[in-house]
Motif scaffolding. Structure first.
Motif, short mmCIF file in Angstrom:
data_model
loop_
_atom_site.label_atom_id
_atom_site.label_comp_id
_atom_site.label_asym_id
_atom_site.label_seq_id
_atom_site.Cartn_x
_atom_site.Cartn_y
_atom_site.Cartn_z
N GLY A 140 9.51 -11.04 5.23
CA GLY A 140 10.92 -11.09 5.55
C GLY A 140 11.54 -12.46 5.61
N GLN A 141 11.07 -13.38 4.80
CA GLN A 141 11.62 -14.74 4.83
C GLN A 141 12.75 -14.90 3.81
OE1 GLN A 141 10.59 -16.90 7.33
NE2 GLN A 141 9.73 -14.89 7.87
N HIS A 160 8.36 -5.61 -6.38
CA HIS A 160 8.21 -4.75 -5.22
C HIS A 160 9.08 -5.19 -4.04
CE1 HIS A 160 5.19 -2.04 -6.57
NE2 HIS A 160 4.24 -2.94 -6.74
N PHE A 161 10.36 -5.46 -4.30
CA PHE A 161 11.26 -5.78 -3.19
C PHE A 161 11.26 -4.65 -2.16
CE2 PHE A 161 14.48 -8.88 -5.33
CZ PHE A 161 13.69 -9.95 -4.95
N LYS A 162 11.29 -5.00 -0.91
CA LYS A 162 11.41 -4.02 0.18
C LYS A 162 12.36 -4.59 1.23
CE LYS A 162 8.56 -0.97 3.04
NZ LYS A 162 9.23 -1.08 4.34
N HIS A 163 13.51 -3.96 1.38
CA HIS A 163 14.52 -4.45 2.31
C HIS A 163 14.57 -3.61 3.57
CE1 HIS A 163 15.81 -6.51 -1.36
NE2 HIS A 163 16.36 -7.40 -0.56
N GLY A 197 -4.49 -6.76 -2.73
CA GLY A 197 -3.28 -7.47 -2.29
C GLY A 197 -2.01 -6.86 -2.83
N TRP A 198 -2.08 -6.37 -4.08
CA TRP A 198 -0.91 -5.79 -4.71
C TRP A 198 -0.51 -4.48 -4.02
CZ3 TRP A 198 2.77 -7.83 -7.22
CH2 TRP A 198 3.62 -7.10 -8.05
N LYS A 199 -1.50 -3.71 -3.56
CA LYS A 199 -1.21 -2.47 -2.83
C LYS A 199 -0.51 -2.76 -1.51
CE LYS A 199 -5.02 0.32 -4.67
NZ LYS A 199 -6.32 0.98 -4.36
N VAL A 200 -0.88 -3.85 -0.88
CA VAL A 200 -0.33 -4.17 0.44
C VAL A 200 1.04 -4.82 0.34
CG1 VAL A 200 -0.66 -5.49 2.57
CG2 VAL A 200 -2.62 -4.37 1.47
N VAL A 201 1.22 -5.76 -0.59
CA VAL A 201 2.43 -6.58 -0.59
C VAL A 201 3.68 -5.76 -0.85
CG1 VAL A 201 2.53 -7.25 -3.05
CG2 VAL A 201 3.29 -8.87 -1.28
N LYS A 202 3.54 -4.62 -1.53
CA LYS A 202 4.74 -3.82 -1.80
C LYS A 202 5.27 -3.14 -0.55
CE LYS A 202 3.38 0.79 -3.35
NZ LYS A 202 3.16 1.63 -4.54
N HIS A 203 4.50 -3.16 0.53
CA HIS A 203 4.93 -2.56 1.79
C HIS A 203 5.34 -3.60 2.82
CE1 HIS A 203 3.73 1.49 0.60
NE2 HIS A 203 2.66 0.95 0.06
N VAL A 204 5.42 -4.86 2.40
CA VAL A 204 5.82 -5.94 3.29
C VAL A 204 7.27 -6.29 3.01
CG1 VAL A 204 5.34 -8.32 4.00
CG2 VAL A 204 3.45 -6.82 3.32
N LYS A 205 8.05 -6.51 4.05
CA LYS A 205 9.47 -6.83 3.87
C LYS A 205 9.63 -8.10 3.04
CE LYS A 205 11.46 -3.73 6.71
NZ LYS A 205 12.57 -2.82 6.37
N SER A 206 10.56 -8.06 2.11
CA SER A 206 10.83 -9.21 1.24
C SER A 206 11.58 -10.31 2.00
CB SER A 206 11.67 -8.77 0.06
OG SER A 206 11.01 -7.77 -0.68
N ASN A 207 11.39 -11.57 1.60
CA ASN A 207 10.39 -12.06 0.65
C ASN A 207 9.00 -11.90 1.25
OD1 ASN A 207 12.05 -12.95 -1.54
ND2 ASN A 207 12.62 -14.75 -0.35
N ALA A 208 8.05 -11.46 0.41
CA ALA A 208 6.74 -11.10 0.92
C ALA A 208 5.63 -11.83 0.17
CB ALA A 208 6.53 -9.60 0.81
N ILE A 209 4.67 -12.33 0.94
CA ILE A 209 3.45 -12.93 0.39
C ILE A 209 2.27 -12.41 1.20
CG2 ILE A 209 2.12 -15.05 0.07
CD1 ILE A 209 4.38 -14.96 -1.88
N VAL A 210 1.22 -12.01 0.51
CA VAL A 210 -0.01 -11.57 1.17
C VAL A 210 -1.18 -12.39 0.64
CG1 VAL A 210 -1.68 -9.68 1.39
CG2 VAL A 210 0.76 -9.23 1.67
N VAL A 211 -1.97 -12.93 1.53
CA VAL A 211 -3.23 -13.58 1.18
C VAL A 211 -4.34 -12.63 1.59
CG1 VAL A 211 -4.75 -15.55 1.59
CG2 VAL A 211 -2.27 -15.89 1.47
#
Length: 511
Positions: free
Chosen positions: A431-432, A508-511, A405-419
């Protein structure tokens, strides 16, 4: 004496013999240097050495040969200026009307494996850029050509009369772009050699890879440029095997997919929509990995981009064929896979060199009137200060899921949550404007599969509501950076529900 003089001195000798023959036939006296002079003479083209013009020998292994008033006076003298022409006549300098020069192969030299600093330095051209810039400055009097692609147009203009001022300006502009790009590569090389991380100015250069039909939307003009010495692991250096041209949005999404799939060493598949992962899966085989990525979100993958880090075999190709996809990217495709996938006319099939996926580059982002530059986010858990914040530690299976999950969430637009579980994403909230909003989206998407899963967050929890939502969904472990002034509230809530929570100390913010 010929009424007109041309200076020809090129490193790239593509088409130069044919060009020079026609220039000579048009009545130009040709002057040249070193290797170019020999090439022309060997092909029976009348040519005079620069040293015969300057009356001065080439010295210091050719470092000084054209830097002489007899050359630069001929280049810079305005031929419609009586005073300039009188001064040239007084000094016995003949004006030059045509210049054909290209530069030492600095880019090709530093691209060679094991190149020495000495070799790189010796391939920094001095005389060439000086002649080009002088000629381009004086383009009203001098036609200057730096690109073999322009030889035919220049010859046509000379054969029918004089080149128009507009054409001369076009050629001059190309010269200044060429020398600017050349200097930019040298500046980058020397800056890296000097280990300067934030120099007082940054000059970057890119070459046109392809015009695009439009940008993000049909009313926006766009083009795709590539870095001359960029990493091979790049959409800019991908080889397209099949399908129609890439669009602006395709390129952005494909880049996002590549950046995610490079996180994994085991067989992995990533599906991307609008630069966010909609499904990520790993498995023992690439087919297994793709099936997991597909079932992670079988709705959103429609019309998406898929990146895989193993060769696409027939089994995987069969599964890919069943879905409408814009692009499939992989290191390679088997012959059987190509036969299956190329039966679809429009699907783009790209191969990328995965061997250079670890190469570090800077990330540039344009803003109105400025440019942001930063390192790529290559932080991993191996480098993080990982702490278990709760009473309960993660189980071995939870640890594997947390790492995934940690590998994936850093590539998701912030705010980001991965289950996720340890092999696939189950829900992605991207992106919320608030973290609980992203969490609710990811949890809702995961549904019943959230029970026993983990939750990864790109940044800390400002309050305990995300932990509460995770607990109610049956999530058993959480990974997040920590660092909020209200961390204790989240820790207390996790302990209340028996959730194991890990702090990484890395955001891991990603804008």
């Amino acid at each position: 004496m010929a009424a007109k003089r041309a200076l020809i001195s090129v490193s790239d000798k593509t088409g130069i013999v044919e060009f020079a023959k026609k220039v000579a036939n048009l009545g130009f006296e040709i002057i040249s240097t070193g290797g170019t002079k020999k090439t022309l003479a060997d092909n029976g083209i009348p040519v005079k050495g620069v040293s015969d013009v300057t009356g001065f020998p080439e010295i210091m292994d050719g470092r000084v040969k054209t830097l002489h008033p007899a050359i630069h006076g001929g280049l810079l003298g305005k031929q419609d200026n009586d005073s300039h022409m009188q001064q040239l006549a007084e000094q016995g300098i003949m004006p030059i009307q045509l210049v054909c020069v290209n530069l030492y192969p600095f880019q090709q030299t530093i691209a060679k494996e094991g190149v020495t600093v000495e070799d790189a330095i010796e391939n920094i051209d001095i005389g060439g850029p000086a002649m080009l810039r002088a000629s381009a400055k004086n383009h009203e009097s001098v036609a200057v050509v730096v690109d073999p692609a322009d030889y035919d147009d220049v010859l046509k203009g000379l054969e029918t009369g004089e080149l128009s001022l507009q054409e001369r300006r076009r050629l001059a502009a190309k010269v200044f772009r060429h020398t600017a790009a050349y200097d930019a590569m040298i500046a980058e090389y020397m800056t890296n050699l000097a280990e300067e991380e934030q120099p007082e100015s940054v000059t970057v250069t890119y070459t046109l890879k392809q015009p695009l039909r439009y940008g993000e939307n049909p009313h926006q003009k766009a083009a795709f440029y590539k870095k001359p010495l960029g990493t091979a692991f790049s959409i800019a250096n991908a080889e397209q095997l099949h399908g129609k041209e890439l669009s602006y949005n395709n390129i952005n999404d494909a880049d996002a997919a590549l950046q995610i799939v490079k996180e994994f060493d085991q067989p992995a598949a990533v599906a991307v929509k609008h630069m966010n992962p909609c499904g990520v899966g790993t498995g023992k085989t690439i087919s297994d990995a793709f099936q997991k990525a597909y079932f992670a979100d079988s709705t959103s993958i429609f019309g998406g981009i898929v990146a895989l880090n193993r060769e696409v075999d027939a089994e995987t190709a069969g599964a890919l064929h069943e879905i409408f996809l814009e692009i499939v990217i992989a290191p390679s495709f088997s012959e059987e896979a190509l036969q299956i996938l190329t039966s679809k006319k429009n699907i783009r099939l790209l191969t990328v060199d995965f061997s250079s996926k670890g190469v570090m580059e800077k990330k540039f982002t344009s803003v109105a009137g400025g440019l942001l530059m930063q390192d790529l986010d290559n932080a991993t858990l191996a480098e993080a200060d990982v702490k278990i914040a709760t009473k309960r530690e993660p189980t071995e299976e939870e640890w594997e899921a947390l790492k995934f999950g940690w590998k994936v969430v850093k590539h998701v637009k912030s705010n980001a949550i991965v289950v996720a579980n340890r092999q696939m994403t189950l829900g992605v909230g991207a992106g919320q404007m608030n973290r609980i909003g992203a969490a609710n989206i990811a949890i809702e998407q995961a549904g019943d599969k959230a029970k026993g899963a983990i939750l990864a967050s790109d940044a800390f929890f400002p309050m305990d509501d995300t932990v509460e939502a995770a607990a109610k969904a049956g999530i058993t472990a959480i990974i997040q950076p920590g660092g909020s002034v209200r961390d204790e509230d989240s820790i207390k809530k996790a302990d209340e529900y028996g959730i194991a929570m890990v702090f990484t100390g890395v955001r891991h913010f990603k804008h």
